[in-house]
Design an enzyme around this catalytic site. Structure first.
Site, mmCIF file in Angstrom:
data_model
loop_
_atom_site.group_PDB
_atom_site.id
_atom_site.type_symbol
_atom_site.label_atom_id
_atom_site.label_comp_id
_atom_site.label_asym_id
_atom_site.label_seq_id
_atom_site.Cartn_x
_atom_site.Cartn_y
_atom_site.Cartn_z
ATOM 1 N N HIS A 108 -1.420 10.258 -2.481
ATOM 2 C CA HIS A 108 -2.262 9.730 -1.993
ATOM 3 C C HIS A 108 -3.953 11.479 -1.836
ATOM 4 O O HIS A 108 -5.165 12.055 -2.727
ATOM 5 C CB HIS A 108 -2.790 9.326 -0.378
ATOM 6 C CG HIS A 108 -4.135 9.231 0.138
ATOM 7 N ND1 HIS A 108 -4.879 9.973 0.992
ATOM 8 C CD2 HIS A 108 -4.568 7.479 -0.349
ATOM 9 C CE1 HIS A 108 -6.198 9.378 0.796
ATOM 10 N NE2 HIS A 108 -6.033 8.296 0.308
ATOM 11 N N HIS B 120 0.703 -1.104 0.205
ATOM 12 C CA HIS B 120 -0.429 -0.367 -0.147
ATOM 13 C C HIS B 120 0.983 1.055 -0.215
ATOM 14 O O HIS B 120 1.687 1.375 1.017
ATOM 15 C CB HIS B 120 -0.932 -0.007 1.269
ATOM 16 C CG HIS B 120 -2.352 1.314 1.441
ATOM 17 N ND1 HIS B 120 -2.457 1.587 2.867
ATOM 18 C CD2 HIS B 120 -2.830 1.605 0.246
ATOM 19 C CE1 HIS B 120 -3.000 2.262 2.739
ATOM 20 N NE2 HIS B 120 -3.281 2.320 0.806
#
Length: 256
Positions: free
Chosen positions: A62, A20
């Site tokens: 992100h 991730h």
């Protein structure tokens, strides 16, 4: 494991272990150093996120803004690349170009979450320039953003359902309803393990997805017990911040 898998090279591996935002225990998420750390652990899949700068450059980040993860401030969509490239993740690592993530490791499979409308064109352009179609999965909370990105590509990429599509599938699965319609133009589901304290996935969902020829990837799973539970349910991939721990669990099961 399901026997009928999507017909795209992205899914050739028997199990998708996705690091991730790369792998960093020091807050260097979505940095080239984090992606290299995942590769060094032996990962062939990473997850990342894409935004576009005001001058049309795709970056792996992100958040919509630089504020949380870097030493700079401002929304990426309002800033030129010349400004964004000066920011440092955790004060030390530059914000990478998505094109560099795709181009630096030619065998690495990259799951890209299209975070905003401003990223659609730049992300598609980065995939085109690197010719990474066979090793990219385009995902987004928004089905419209995913479709708009994929529509700009010259060759197919793997795709994952948006939030509304996944929700319809999950609710329909619980009600034992046919749910093929919500997944017609995607290869699989990427869904959270829990919403708050409540698990949202069960073995019935996994079986139904597999019956439809779709894969099931679950995020973001960082505890060994939860990894084991999901593997017992037959899922096809796990997204984890603890790439080191996930590797150990998969090794113990012969899935690494």
């Amino acid at each position: 494991m399901n026997l009928m898998r999507p017909d795209h090279p992205y899914f050739d591996a028997p199990f998708a272990a996705l690091a991730h935002r790369g792998f960093s225990l020091d807050g260097l998420e979505n940095s080239m150093a984090a992606f290299q750390a995942a590769v060094d652990l032996g990962y062939s899949y990473v997850e990342t996120d894409g935004h576009g700068t005001v001058d049309g450059v795709a970056v792996a980040l992100h958040d919509a803004s630089l504020d949380r993860t870097t030493d700079a401030e401002g929304d990426v969509a309002d800033l030129p690349w010349s400004r964004v490239k000066e920011a440092r993740i955790g004060g030390v690592e530059p914000v990478p170009l998505l094109e560099d993530v795709l181009g630096t490791w030619p065998e690495l499979r990259v799951n890209i979450d299209v975070k905003a409308e401003s990223g659609i064109v730049p992300i598609a352009d980065a995939i085109e320039r690197t010719g990474a179609h066979d090793r990219v999965c385009v995902a987004s909370f928004s089905a419209e953003r995913r479709r708009a990105t994929v529509a700009r590509l010259s060759r197919p990429v793997a795709t994952s359902a948006g939030t509304s599509e996944a929700a319809r599938f999950l609710v329909g699965g619980l009600a034992r309803l046919g749910t093929l319609r919500s997944l017609t133009d995607v290869d699989g589901l990427q869904i959270p393990w829990r919403v708050g304290p409540v698990p949202v996935l069960n073995e019935r969902h996994v079986r139904l997805a597999h019956d439809l020829g779709k894969v099931v990837h679950v995020w973001t799973v960082n505890a060994r017990t939860e990894m084991e539970t999901l593997l017992d349910a037959g899922i096809d991939g796990i997204v984890s911040d603890r790439a080191d721990l996930l590797r150990d669990v998969l090794r113990s099961r012969g899935l690494w």
